[in-house]
Design a protein around this motif. Structure first.
Motif, PDB file in Angstrom:
ATOM      1  N   ILE A 174      16.197  -6.949  -5.484  1.00 22.55           N
ATOM      2  CA  ILE A 174      15.699  -5.780  -4.760  1.00 22.55           C
ATOM      3  C   ILE A 174      14.346  -6.161  -4.140  1.00 22.55           C
ATOM      4  O   ILE A 174      13.404  -6.518  -4.846  1.00 22.55           O
ATOM      5  CB  ILE A 174      15.538  -4.576  -5.692  1.00 22.55           C
ATOM      6  CG1 ILE A 174      16.884  -4.249  -6.362  1.00 22.55           C
ATOM      7  CG2 ILE A 174      15.009  -3.366  -4.937  1.00 22.55           C
ATOM      8  CD1 ILE A 174      16.792  -3.141  -7.394  1.00 22.55           C
ATOM      9  N   PHE A 175      14.228  -6.087  -2.835  1.00 26.10           N
ATOM     10  CA  PHE A 175      12.989  -6.376  -2.112  1.00 26.10           C
ATOM     11  C   PHE A 175      12.299  -5.061  -1.773  1.00 26.10           C
ATOM     12  O   PHE A 175      12.807  -4.278  -0.956  1.00 26.10           O
ATOM     13  CB  PHE A 175      13.273  -7.179  -0.831  1.00 26.10           C
ATOM     14  CG  PHE A 175      13.735  -8.575  -1.102  1.00 26.10           C
ATOM     15  CD1 PHE A 175      12.826  -9.603  -1.185  1.00 26.10           C
ATOM     16  CD2 PHE A 175      15.093  -8.846  -1.306  1.00 26.10           C
ATOM     17  CE1 PHE A 175      13.260 -10.899  -1.435  1.00 26.10           C
ATOM     18  CE2 PHE A 175      15.513 -10.126  -1.562  1.00 26.10           C
ATOM     19  CZ  PHE A 175      14.589 -11.163  -1.625  1.00 26.10           C
ATOM     20  N   ALA A 176      11.177  -4.786  -2.454  1.00 28.73           N
ATOM     21  CA  ALA A 176      10.459  -3.519  -2.275  1.00 28.73           C
ATOM     22  C   ALA A 176       9.369  -3.693  -1.211  1.00 28.73           C
ATOM     23  O   ALA A 176       8.853  -4.799  -0.993  1.00 28.73           O
ATOM     24  CB  ALA A 176       9.825  -3.091  -3.593  1.00 28.73           C
ATOM     25  N   PRO A 177       8.949  -2.588  -0.564  1.00 27.55           N
ATOM     26  CA  PRO A 177       7.907  -2.655   0.478  1.00 27.55           C
ATOM     27  C   PRO A 177       6.501  -2.664  -0.124  1.00 27.55           C
ATOM     28  O   PRO A 177       5.595  -2.000   0.373  1.00 27.55           O
ATOM     29  CB  PRO A 177       8.168  -1.400   1.296  1.00 27.55           C
ATOM     30  CG  PRO A 177       8.721  -0.429   0.319  1.00 27.55           C
ATOM     31  CD  PRO A 177       9.546  -1.233  -0.652  1.00 27.55           C
ATOM     32  N   PHE A 178       6.257  -3.372  -1.192  1.00 29.67           N
ATOM     33  CA  PHE A 178       4.917  -3.468  -1.787  1.00 29.67           C
ATOM     34  C   PHE A 178       4.876  -4.716  -2.663  1.00 29.67           C
ATOM     35  O   PHE A 178       5.906  -5.316  -2.977  1.00 29.67           O
ATOM     36  CB  PHE A 178       4.592  -2.222  -2.633  1.00 29.67           C
ATOM     37  CG  PHE A 178       5.548  -1.971  -3.749  1.00 29.67           C
ATOM     38  CD1 PHE A 178       5.382  -2.579  -4.993  1.00 29.67           C
ATOM     39  CD2 PHE A 178       6.645  -1.131  -3.552  1.00 29.67           C
ATOM     40  CE1 PHE A 178       6.296  -2.346  -6.009  1.00 29.67           C
ATOM     41  CE2 PHE A 178       7.550  -0.906  -4.577  1.00 29.67           C
ATOM     42  CZ  PHE A 178       7.382  -1.507  -5.807  1.00 29.67           C
ATOM     43  N   SER A 179       3.626  -5.081  -3.039  1.00 24.07           N
ATOM     44  CA  SER A 179       3.402  -6.250  -3.902  1.00 24.07           C
ATOM     45  C   SER A 179       2.380  -5.872  -4.953  1.00 24.07           C
ATOM     46  O   SER A 179       1.254  -5.473  -4.623  1.00 24.07           O
ATOM     47  CB  SER A 179       2.911  -7.450  -3.076  1.00 24.07           C
ATOM     48  OG  SER A 179       2.621  -8.546  -3.918  1.00 24.07           O
ATOM     49  N   GLN A 180       2.717  -5.999  -6.206  1.00 23.49           N
ATOM     50  CA  GLN A 180       1.839  -5.661  -7.318  1.00 23.49           C
ATOM     51  C   GLN A 180       1.780  -6.826  -8.299  1.00 23.49           C
ATOM     52  O   GLN A 180       2.814  -7.386  -8.650  1.00 23.49           O
ATOM     53  CB  GLN A 180       2.342  -4.414  -8.041  1.00 23.49           C
ATOM     54  CG  GLN A 180       2.313  -3.143  -7.208  1.00 23.49           C
ATOM     55  CD  GLN A 180       2.850  -1.952  -7.959  1.00 23.49           C
ATOM     56  OE1 GLN A 180       3.521  -2.105  -8.988  1.00 23.49           O
ATOM     57  NE2 GLN A 180       2.553  -0.756  -7.462  1.00 23.49           N
ATOM     58  N   SER A 181       0.524  -7.164  -8.701  1.00 27.35           N
ATOM     59  CA  SER A 181       0.344  -8.271  -9.650  1.00 27.35           C
ATOM     60  C   SER A 181      -1.028  -8.157 -10.297  1.00 27.35           C
ATOM     61  O   SER A 181      -1.929  -7.478  -9.788  1.00 27.35           O
ATOM     62  CB  SER A 181       0.491  -9.629  -8.954  1.00 27.35           C
ATOM     63  OG  SER A 181      -0.540  -9.794  -7.983  1.00 27.35           O
ATOM     64  N   GLN A 182      -1.163  -8.798 -11.432  1.00 23.38           N
ATOM     65  CA  GLN A 182      -2.448  -8.936 -12.125  1.00 23.38           C
ATOM     66  C   GLN A 182      -2.732 -10.426 -12.295  1.00 23.38           C
ATOM     67  O   GLN A 182      -1.878 -11.167 -12.798  1.00 23.38           O
ATOM     68  CB  GLN A 182      -2.418  -8.252 -13.500  1.00 23.38           C
ATOM     69  CG  GLN A 182      -2.356  -6.735 -13.451  1.00 23.38           C
ATOM     70  CD  GLN A 182      -0.955  -6.226 -13.203  1.00 23.38           C
ATOM     71  OE1 GLN A 182       0.021  -6.840 -13.690  1.00 23.38           O
ATOM     72  NE2 GLN A 182      -0.835  -5.149 -12.445  1.00 23.38           N
ATOM     73  N   ASN A 183      -3.961 -10.826 -11.878  1.00 23.55           N
ATOM     74  CA  ASN A 183      -4.361 -12.231 -11.932  1.00 23.55           C
ATOM     75  C   ASN A 183      -5.627 -12.364 -12.768  1.00 23.55           C
ATOM     76  O   ASN A 183      -6.485 -11.467 -12.774  1.00 23.55           O
ATOM     77  CB  ASN A 183      -4.611 -12.790 -10.522  1.00 23.55           C
ATOM     78  CG  ASN A 183      -3.407 -12.603  -9.613  1.00 23.55           C
ATOM     79  OD1 ASN A 183      -2.274 -12.804 -10.048  1.00 23.55           O
ATOM     80  ND2 ASN A 183      -3.642 -12.204  -8.372  1.00 23.55           N
ATOM     81  N   ALA A 184      -5.766 -13.487 -13.410  1.00 22.25           N
ATOM     82  CA  ALA A 184      -6.987 -13.833 -14.146  1.00 22.25           C
ATOM     83  C   ALA A 184      -7.247 -15.322 -13.969  1.00 22.25           C
ATOM     84  O   ALA A 184      -6.300 -16.131 -13.959  1.00 22.25           O
ATOM     85  CB  ALA A 184      -6.873 -13.477 -15.622  1.00 22.25           C
ATOM     86  N   THR A 185      -8.529 -15.670 -13.813  1.00 15.35           N
ATOM     87  CA  THR A 185      -8.923 -17.069 -13.617  1.00 15.35           C
ATOM     88  C   THR A 185     -10.113 -17.386 -14.506  1.00 15.35           C
ATOM     89  O   THR A 185     -11.117 -16.640 -14.523  1.00 15.35           O
ATOM     90  CB  THR A 185      -9.288 -17.344 -12.145  1.00 15.35           C
ATOM     91  OG1 THR A 185      -8.168 -16.981 -11.317  1.00 15.35           O
ATOM     92  CG2 THR A 185      -9.627 -18.799 -11.936  1.00 15.35           C
ATOM     93  N   PHE A 186     -10.003 -18.452 -15.225  1.00 15.12           N
ATOM     94  CA  PHE A 186     -11.090 -18.941 -16.074  1.00 15.12           C
ATOM     95  C   PHE A 186     -11.372 -20.394 -15.707  1.00 15.12           C
ATOM     96  O   PHE A 186     -10.460 -21.221 -15.683  1.00 15.12           O
ATOM     97  CB  PHE A 186     -10.715 -18.848 -17.551  1.00 15.12           C
ATOM     98  CG  PHE A 186     -11.700 -19.533 -18.467  1.00 15.12           C
ATOM     99  CD1 PHE A 186     -12.895 -18.922 -18.806  1.00 15.12           C
ATOM    100  CD2 PHE A 186     -11.432 -20.802 -18.971  1.00 15.12           C
ATOM    101  CE1 PHE A 186     -13.805 -19.561 -19.633  1.00 15.12           C
ATOM    102  CE2 PHE A 186     -12.336 -21.445 -19.803  1.00 15.12           C
ATOM    103  CZ  PHE A 186     -13.520 -20.819 -20.134  1.00 15.12           C
ATOM    104  N   THR A 187     -12.640 -20.694 -15.377  1.00 16.26           N
ATOM    105  CA  THR A 187     -13.034 -22.066 -15.054  1.00 16.26           C
ATOM    106  C   THR A 187     -14.293 -22.402 -15.835  1.00 16.26           C
ATOM    107  O   THR A 187     -15.172 -21.549 -16.040  1.00 16.26           O
ATOM    108  CB  THR A 187     -13.319 -22.234 -13.544  1.00 16.26           C
ATOM    109  OG1 THR A 187     -14.358 -21.330 -13.153  1.00 16.26           O
ATOM    110  CG2 THR A 187     -12.068 -21.963 -12.728  1.00 16.26           C
TER     111      THR A 187
END
Length: 697
Positions: A174-187
């Motif tokens: 199913i291709f929805a008309p939105f994009s949702q995500s959670q990102n985290a970066t540790f350096t």
């Protein structure tokens, strides 16, 4: 409307606008005042108001001395004021110990406090976060950096929702008309700069991604951790390479801008030289004020004796006039001379260069209150023996020991180091770069190892299944090397300038030393001459007094002789104390004034535990088995130098020209009514150089 008419109309409007602007600010008059124009601002009432600062105050010796000053003395009788005898050694000791501020007679601490030298100046530069040697060394400290960010993405998409049947009987996509995500970066990174120009770094990076976009349903894990650990080595091969360059310029220095460890060390040494010069100036000022005060006492004594002699003559003429045997003009002349001496006595007491002014000047230099009901009285006898300096030895010591020459030599050394760094900058940038990296992927950051390959990111990373690396070189070259070439040219000119200043400083010091040596010989000869002149005037006064009392001579000759004996006595004592000042000046010109006055310069006490730390660190330092096989940079200095150390010199002393003056030199004189009493003093041999009294070169 045609295009031509439009262009003409626009031109007329532009011309009208220019004419309105050319009329000055008159077009602003039609703008009505806004509400802000009549609104008062806090700046109008408080912004420019003069206020008094509130600071923390603590009691100290100078502040207490400033508040304890009593009413100054002006014309009081010195014989009725309690005396506080002080030697020259005690005065100098008090001056260098009483206050952290290096005092001067000009009072620059009031007008220009930022330019006043203090004992804190060398330590302040050594603690500077930008100019000290420790600040330059901090560029080689290990640096640790860390970042942690969290990012939430909720982004609409310019697409329609649609469904694609699943492959192989799988669930549909199913291709929805939105994009949702959670990102985290540790350096994180730990990097170290070395003295050879190399940079070592260890980095660790972890990324987390969790998406709720059905279009990425083909991902193995809806939330995954990826990361790597890498090591990097970057080594300059041309520009920026080598310990010599990095000790002078520091890492990542630009052409012409050098602040390495050696440059910072020179800055600290220059500050120490400036502090030493300030202490030398303070010592010279104290000795000058001390002998000026001693001269003021002698001048006052001479004027008092002249006033008493004139008073006796005036009273004698007054009695003669009352009994009818005197003349009115002679009585008036005697009275005039009496008031003349009275005015000189008053000026010697409270004048700008009088006794009380010079006594207060010495009080300031040694840190005492302006007045405390006592009167300082010099207790050190002036040197009246002939001092002979060896010219060759004095000249050699002046060109070696003078603080101004050492300071200028540091400036030359700085320019020599800068030109070395500038020439090294006249090379392209060629760096060798090597990296090695271990990667990892996992559904969890840290998890149990249940046999799955990508269950834990750290487990996958430590397994070493995914490793990569690279090695290569980076090359950069500013075409023409214009900035580096200008840095070399400027460094050469700066070096030539500092060398020229050094040579001129040496020439000037040799001339100043020659003048000081000439003054020693001249002032001693003036001591002899003025002493003979004074003895002759004493004899003349005695003879003319007896002739006048017998009626065989005119009063004018006696009055003139009385004035002359005061002048010759004052000239004798001025020349005697000028002789001591000349000896001080010669020691100052040849760089031995601190040793001459027994002034020692030393570093303050260490912080608690510093000695124990140094002892602990020294246990891990072992000598090299073969020191000759160790390559070390050229030393910056030739070793420690003590400006207060006594000089290894010979000396010669001679009494005061016994072949010219039959009678010994006088130490004190007192007038009786009819005679002069002279208390002789035997001229002793000059002490040894260990006493730091009169070292002769």
């Amino acid at each position: 409307m045609s295009s031509k008419k439009k262009h003409r109309r626009a031109a007329r409007m532009l011309l009208a606008g220019l004419l309105v602007t050319a009329n000055g600010c008159s077009h602003l008059d039609i703008i009505p005042p806004g509400p802000h124009d009549n609104t008062p601002s806090i700046h109008d009432d408080y912004g420019m108001q003069i206020e008094y600062p509130q600071v923390a105050e603590c009691a100290s010796a100078p502040s207490m001395a400033a508040k304890a000053a009593t009413e100054p003395m002006s014309l009081e009788d010195p014989s009725k004021i309690p005396a506080f005898e002080i030697s020259l050694e005690e005065a100098i000791q008090l001056a260098v110990q009483q206050s952290p501020v290096i005092r001067s007679l000009g009072g620059s601490v009031v007008t220009t406090p930022q330019g006043t030298a203090t004992v804190y100046d060398p330590a302040a530069l050594a603690a500077s976060p930008t100019q000290s040697a420790e600040a330059a060394l901090s560029a080689f400290d290990a640096q640790y950096t860390q970042q942690l960010f969290w990012n939430n993405v909720d982004q609409p998409s310019n697409r329609q929702s649609f469904t694609i049947p699943g492959v192989g009987g799988g669930p549909p996509l199913i291709f929805a008309p939105f994009s949702q995500s959670q990102n985290a970066t540790f350096t994180s990174e730990l990097a170290k700069q070395t003295a050879t120009g190399a940079r070592f770094a260890v980095r660790h990076n972890v990324s987390y991604l969790r998406t709720q976009d059905p279009s990425v349903a083909q991902l193995r894990f809806p939330s995954a951790f990826t990361g790597f650990v890498e090591a990097e080595w970057r080594q300059p091969l041309l520009q920026g390479a080598g310990t010599t360059y990095n000790r002078i310029a520091g890492p990542n220095a630009l052409p012409g801008q050098y602040n390495g460890v050696l440059i910072a060390r020179i800055n600290e040494d220059v500050t120490l030289a400036d502090f030493e010069a300030a202490v030398i100036q303070l010592t010279a000022d104290v000795e000058q004020a001390y002998w000026d005060l001693a001269t003021a006492y002698r001048i006052l004594d001479a004027n008092i004796k002249g006033r008493e002699s004139a008073q006796q003559t005036f009273q004698y003429q007054k009695v003669r006039l009352e009994v009818g045997t005197g003349r009115t003009d002679e009585e008036a002349q005697a009275r005039s001379q009496f008031y003349q001496f009275q005015a000189e006595v008053e000026s010697s007491l409270g004048g700008p260069n009088g006794l009380y002014a010079l006594e207060q000047r010495l009080r300031y230099l040694i840190g005492m209150t302006a007045s405390d009901g006592r009167l300082l009285r010099p207790a050190t006898d002036p040197i009246d023996a002939k001092v002979i300096f060896d010219w060759e030895s004095a000249l050699g010591q002046a060109l070696q020991r003078r603080v101004e020459i050492r300071r200028q030599r540091y400036n030359v050394k700085r320019r020599e180091l800068e030109i070395v760094a500038a020439r090294m900058d006249l090379r392209p940038r060629l760096d060798f770069l090597a990296q090695y990296r271990w990667r990892g992927l996992g559904d969890h950051l840290i998890g149990d190892d249940d046999g799955a390959q990508f269950n834990s990111m750290y487990g996958n990373m430590t397994g070493g299944d995914f490793q990569e690396g690279q090695a290569g070189i980076e090359f950069s070259l500013p075409v023409g090397m214009r900035q580096a070439s200008l840095a070399v040219q400027q460094s050469r000119l700066n070096l030539q300038r500092e060398r020229a200043l050094l040579e001129e400083t040496e020439l000037r010091i040799s001339h100043d030393l020659s003048d000081a040596a000439r003054q020693v010989s001249l002032t001693y000869q003036l001591v002899e001459t003025n002493y003979n002149r004074y003895q002759a005037d004493l004899l003349q006064v005695d003879v003319l007094r007896r002739r006048y009392l017998d009626g065989n001579d005119n009063i004018n000759f006696l009055l003139q002789a009385q004035r002359q004996v005061v002048i010759s006595e004052a000239a004798f004592y001025r020349s005697l104390f000028s002789y001591n000042i000349a000896i001080r000046d010669l020691h100052r010109q040849k760089g031995s004034l601190l040793a001459y006055n027994q002034v020692q310069l030393a570093e303050g006490p260490w912080a608690a535990g510093a000695a124990a730390d140094a002892h602990t660190t020294g246990r891990f330092l072992e000598p090299r088995i073969n020191p000759s096989a160790v390559s070390v940079p050229a030393p910056l200095t030739s070793g420690p130098f003590d400006p207060s150390a006594p000089q290894n010199t010979g000396f010669t002393a001679a009494p005061l020209a016994n072949e010219v003056i039959d009678s010994p030199m006088i130490e004190a004189m007192s007038y009786d009514d009819e005679s002069v009493t002279i208390d002789p003093v035997v001229v002793e041999e000059v002490p040894s150089p260990s006493d730091a009294l009169i070292p002769i070169e």
